[in-house]
Design a protein around this motif. Structure first.
Motif, PDB file in Angstrom:
ATOM      1  N   ASN A 361      18.963  86.259  43.179  1.00  0.00           N
ATOM      2  CA  ASN A 361      18.926  85.801  44.578  1.00  0.00           C
ATOM      3  C   ASN A 361      18.910  84.290  44.645  1.00  0.00           C
ATOM      4  O   ASN A 361      18.098  83.489  44.230  1.00  0.00           O
ATOM      5  CB  ASN A 361      17.584  86.611  45.271  1.00  0.00           C
ATOM      6  CG  ASN A 361      17.592  87.871  45.062  1.00  0.00           C
ATOM      7  OD1 ASN A 361      18.336  88.625  45.821  1.00  0.00           O
ATOM      8  ND2 ASN A 361      16.665  88.439  44.265  1.00  0.00           N
ATOM      9  N   ALA A 363      19.831  80.774  46.905  1.00  0.00           N
ATOM     10  CA  ALA A 363      19.965  80.367  48.596  1.00  0.00           C
ATOM     11  C   ALA A 363      20.201  78.810  48.619  1.00  0.00           C
ATOM     12  O   ALA A 363      19.396  78.056  47.737  1.00  0.00           O
ATOM     13  CB  ALA A 363      18.761  80.665  49.375  1.00  0.00           C
ATOM     14  N   ASN A 365      19.525  75.538  50.810  1.00  0.00           N
ATOM     15  CA  ASN A 365      18.802  75.462  52.381  1.00  0.00           C
ATOM     16  C   ASN A 365      19.047  73.955  52.585  1.00  0.00           C
ATOM     17  O   ASN A 365      18.449  72.848  52.031  1.00  0.00           O
ATOM     18  CB  ASN A 365      17.270  75.913  52.057  1.00  0.00           C
ATOM     19  CG  ASN A 365      17.053  77.166  51.672  1.00  0.00           C
ATOM     20  OD1 ASN A 365      17.443  78.303  52.236  1.00  0.00           O
ATOM     21  ND2 ASN A 365      16.063  77.482  50.703  1.00  0.00           N
ATOM     22  N   ASN A 382      24.002  75.733  54.173  1.00  0.00           N
ATOM     23  CA  ASN A 382      23.108  76.556  53.972  1.00  0.00           C
ATOM     24  C   ASN A 382      23.763  77.931  53.622  1.00  0.00           C
ATOM     25  O   ASN A 382      25.048  78.334  54.146  1.00  0.00           O
ATOM     26  CB  ASN A 382      22.612  77.134  55.496  1.00  0.00           C
ATOM     27  CG  ASN A 382      21.865  76.045  55.996  1.00  0.00           C
ATOM     28  OD1 ASN A 382      20.470  75.972  55.451  1.00  0.00           O
ATOM     29  ND2 ASN A 382      22.337  74.787  56.647  1.00  0.00           N
ATOM     30  N   GLU A 384      23.159  82.223  51.556  1.00  0.00           N
ATOM     31  CA  GLU A 384      22.182  82.866  51.081  1.00  0.00           C
ATOM     32  C   GLU A 384      22.956  83.907  50.326  1.00  0.00           C
ATOM     33  O   GLU A 384      23.889  84.718  50.989  1.00  0.00           O
ATOM     34  CB  GLU A 384      21.347  83.509  51.989  1.00  0.00           C
ATOM     35  CG  GLU A 384      20.214  84.514  51.276  1.00  0.00           C
ATOM     36  CD  GLU A 384      19.009  84.873  52.355  1.00  0.00           C
ATOM     37  OE1 GLU A 384      18.325  85.716  51.833  1.00  0.00           O
ATOM     38  OE2 GLU A 384      19.385  84.732  53.475  1.00  0.00           O
ATOM     39  N   LYS A 386      22.643  87.491  47.991  1.00  0.00           N
ATOM     40  CA  LYS A 386      21.507  88.426  47.319  1.00  0.00           C
ATOM     41  C   LYS A 386      21.931  88.837  46.029  1.00  0.00           C
ATOM     42  O   LYS A 386      22.948  88.649  45.564  1.00  0.00           O
ATOM     43  CB  LYS A 386      21.464  89.582  48.208  1.00  0.00           C
ATOM     44  CG  LYS A 386      20.863  89.450  49.731  1.00  0.00           C
ATOM     45  CD  LYS A 386      19.465  88.754  49.825  1.00  0.00           C
ATOM     46  CE  LYS A 386      18.940  88.808  51.153  1.00  0.00           C
ATOM     47  NZ  LYS A 386      17.573  88.316  51.209  1.00  0.00           N
ATOM     48  N   THR A 420      17.366  77.510  45.870  1.00  0.00           N
ATOM     49  CA  THR A 420      16.247  78.510  45.304  1.00  0.00           C
ATOM     50  C   THR A 420      16.766  79.470  44.588  1.00  0.00           C
ATOM     51  O   THR A 420      17.809  80.084  45.028  1.00  0.00           O
ATOM     52  CB  THR A 420      15.368  78.704  46.633  1.00  0.00           C
ATOM     53  OG1 THR A 420      15.979  79.821  47.548  1.00  0.00           O
ATOM     54  CG2 THR A 420      14.816  77.833  47.186  1.00  0.00           C
TER      55      THR A 420
END
Length: 618
Positions: A361, A363, A365, A382, A384, A386, A420
């Protein structure tokens, strides 16, 4: 710092200070060198005094043959020798020479041992430093120059510093020791001998100054030639393709001419030091003989001629010592500049090293990043992704596609925001753990000289032969490997030039598969292969990305048309997002890219209608 092309060391004092700190670790060896050198030189200085005494005594006994002397006596009116005393005197002189020679051998042995240990340790430090330096350094420095620093410059320090240390200690000992003995023997002849000293020193310094810049230029040009040669042979095919042999030959000729010129001038100036100083010394010998004949004994004249020869040795070597010192300092500055380069920020002591916590996962940010502070690249990004999701990334050259890979792998760290992994900043993981969890297949395949088996096993050192074969089968490489002489033990040449581009790519895919990565990055993996091989690699890639977090970077939009998510980047920003059909319907930036690649006149919307989007797609 780029390779220096200046002719002088920029920070000689700082370089000498760092060198002294490093060599202080070998203080025992340095002490042995100093003691041996001082004693050896002392023996050399004492020999003329012994010969002077012997000569004067012998002349005095010849002049006074009526009495028995230490070396001569009369037997029935015939002159005879005291052979025992003669042997003792010459035995002492011979012993002094033997002691001097033995100690010279010992100090040279100690010096070689010390400098060899230094070069061994400094190369280890350079290797470890290069392992810790970020990718930015390699992006901004020529490979040939880096190699020259690690090899040639370290060798220069190894060979030059030990010679400089010995010559300096010997010079100081000979100059001071000889001067003391000369004044004790005859202050008049000493002043005569010293009268030639300013001329000798002036000649040595002037010639040294003229030659030292050419020594440094020679080393700089040598590094340029090595960098040129490395680029030439690594790009040999391209050079042939564009008929650039003449251009590269002319460029090499320029470097070679500069190197020849620097080599010739440095050696020429160094070579004229000795005959020039020897001429001054010979003039000094004449004056010593004339004045000595008036004021002192024959023995003293002989001794002073020998003293002047000994005294002039370090002055004769002054130019060479200066040139060697400059060469060593120039090399040392490059070595210690590299050792002082900024390193990657070290992993925190509590950094996460457990690979089992990584699922995939990821991301971005509010990420900001730029290679050049004056040129903004990624701003407030940005994203994300999964676990198990595959994302295709497209965009024009310079859009920031490969930069995303560099940031995920922490080849570069973000300037602002954070990336992250499992909700934790990637900087909280050890780099080893992070990179072990990522498999990469790049456009430029990298294979080393060795067996195919070892090249695949490079992805996981402890992999068994069976696992290597399974990875090759999964990458559809087993068939062609089996047809090669020796199969998996077939020796690949450097970068795998003895197999095809497609075969090299399949081996790199097998290497990525064997590591069982949680995250997969495919960066232009099919851009350098033919259509048939592309289809094979595409099938393998479809298998690889299944149930695995994947980033697929592509210029060929045909390879990612079936992707469920496509990120369209331009100037470091995600400008569009969606699948192929959705992006064409927007008739925006992606549609422009697609139309620029496919100009057959087919309506892209009509083509999008027939694309099958199944669960096995990328």
């Amino acid at each position: 710092m780029p390779y220096q092309t200046t002719e002088k060391v920029k920070d000689a004092r700082g370089t000498i200070k760092v060198l002294a700190q490093d060599f202080s670790k070998y203080w025992k060896a340095l002490l042995i060198i100093v003691v041996c050198c001082v004693v050896s030189c002392t023996m050399t200085i004492l020999v003329p005094d012994q010969l002077s005494t012997f000569t004067d005594d012998l002349i005095a006994e010849i002049q006074n043959m009526g009495a028995e002397g230490q070396y001569l006596y009369l037997v029935d009116g015939v002159v005879a020798l005291h052979w025992g005393n003669m042997f003792i005197t010459f035995g002492i002189i011979l012993g002094m020479y033997l002691i001097s020679a033995t100690l010279s051998w010992l100090l040279n042995f100690t010096s070689i041992t010390m400098s060899t240990k230094y070069s061994y340790n400094i190369r280890l430090r350079l290797k470890r430093k290069l392992d810790r330096i970020g990718l930015k350094y390699f992006d901004s420095h020529q490979t040939g120059n880096i190699l020259s620093t690690v090899t040639n410059d370290v060798d220069n320090i190894n060979y030059d510093i030990s010679s400089v240390i010995i010559e300096i200690v010997r010079a100081v000992t000979l100059l001071i020791g000889t001067l003391i003995v000369m004044f004790m023997s005859s202050w008049i002849l000493t002043l005569v001998a010293l009268a030639t000293l300013p001329f000798s020193i002036t000649i040595a310094l002037l010639i040294a100054r003229a030659s030292q810049k050419h020594f440094v230029k020679y080393q700089n040009t040598l590094a340029m030639i090595e960098g040129h040669a490395e680029e030439y042979y690594s790009g040999f095919t391209i050079i042939k393709l564009f008929n650039k042999e003449k251009d590269t030959a002319e460029e090499f000729e320029v470097y070679n001419e500069q190197m020849k010129d620097a080599d010739y001038k440095s050696r020429f100036f160094s070579s004229i030091i000795f005959p020039s100083i020897r001429l001054v010394n010979n003039i000094g010998f004449v004056f010593i003989a004339i004045i000595g004949g008036l004021y002192t004994s024959v023995g003293n004249i002989i001794a002073f001629i020998m003293y002047l020869q000994i005294f002039s040795q370090p002055i004769q070597n002054l130019g060479e010592i200066s040139a060697i010192t400059q060469e060593a300092l120039a090399s040392a500055e490059r070595v210690y500049t590299l050792l002082g380069e900024e390193e990657e920020v070290p992993d925190a002591e509590d950094a996460i090293s457990d690979p089992s916590v990584i699922k995939g996962n990821i991301a971005f940010n509010h990420v900001d990043f730029s290679y050049d502070p004056d040129k903004e690249l990624i701003k407030d990004m940005n994203l994300e992704v999964k676990e198990g999701q595959s994302v295709a990334i497209v965009g024009p050259t310079g859009a920031g596609k490969t930069t995303i890979v560099n940031l995920i792998m922490r080849f570069y760290d973000v300037i602002g925001g954070e990336i992250t992994l499992e909700g934790v900043n990637t900087q909280s993981y050890t780099r080893g753990n992070l990179r072990r969890s990522v498999g990469m297949v790049l456009q430029d395949t990298w294979l080393f000289n060795g067996t195919i088996k070892d090249n695949i096993r490079y992805g996981r050192r402890d992999a068994t032969d069976e696992e290597v074969i399974e990875a090759a089968k999964a990458a559809q490489a087993d068939h062609f490997i089996s047809l090669l002489p020796g199969g998996y033990d077939f020796i690949l040449q450097e970068n795998g030039t003895n197999i095809s581009q497609g075969q090299r790519q399949l081996i790199t895919i097998a290497r990525a598969l064997i590591s069982a990565p949680k995250i997969l990055i495919l960066d232009e993996a099919t851009s350098s292969v033919d259509t048939r091989t592309e289809k094979i690699i595409q099938d393998v890639m479809n298998m690889m990305v299944e149930n695995r977090t994947s980033f697929i970077i592509a210029h060929r939009l045909s390879t990612i048309k079936n992707a469920k998510m496509i990120l369209v980047m331009n100037k470091g920003t995600i400008v569009e997002m969606g699948n192929h059909k959705e992006l064409l319907e927007k008739n925006g930036f992606y549609a422009d890219l697609y139309n620029s690649q496919f100009t057959s006149g087919i309506n892209p919307m009509a083509e999008a209608e027939i694309i099958e989007e199944d669960d096995t797609s990328t």
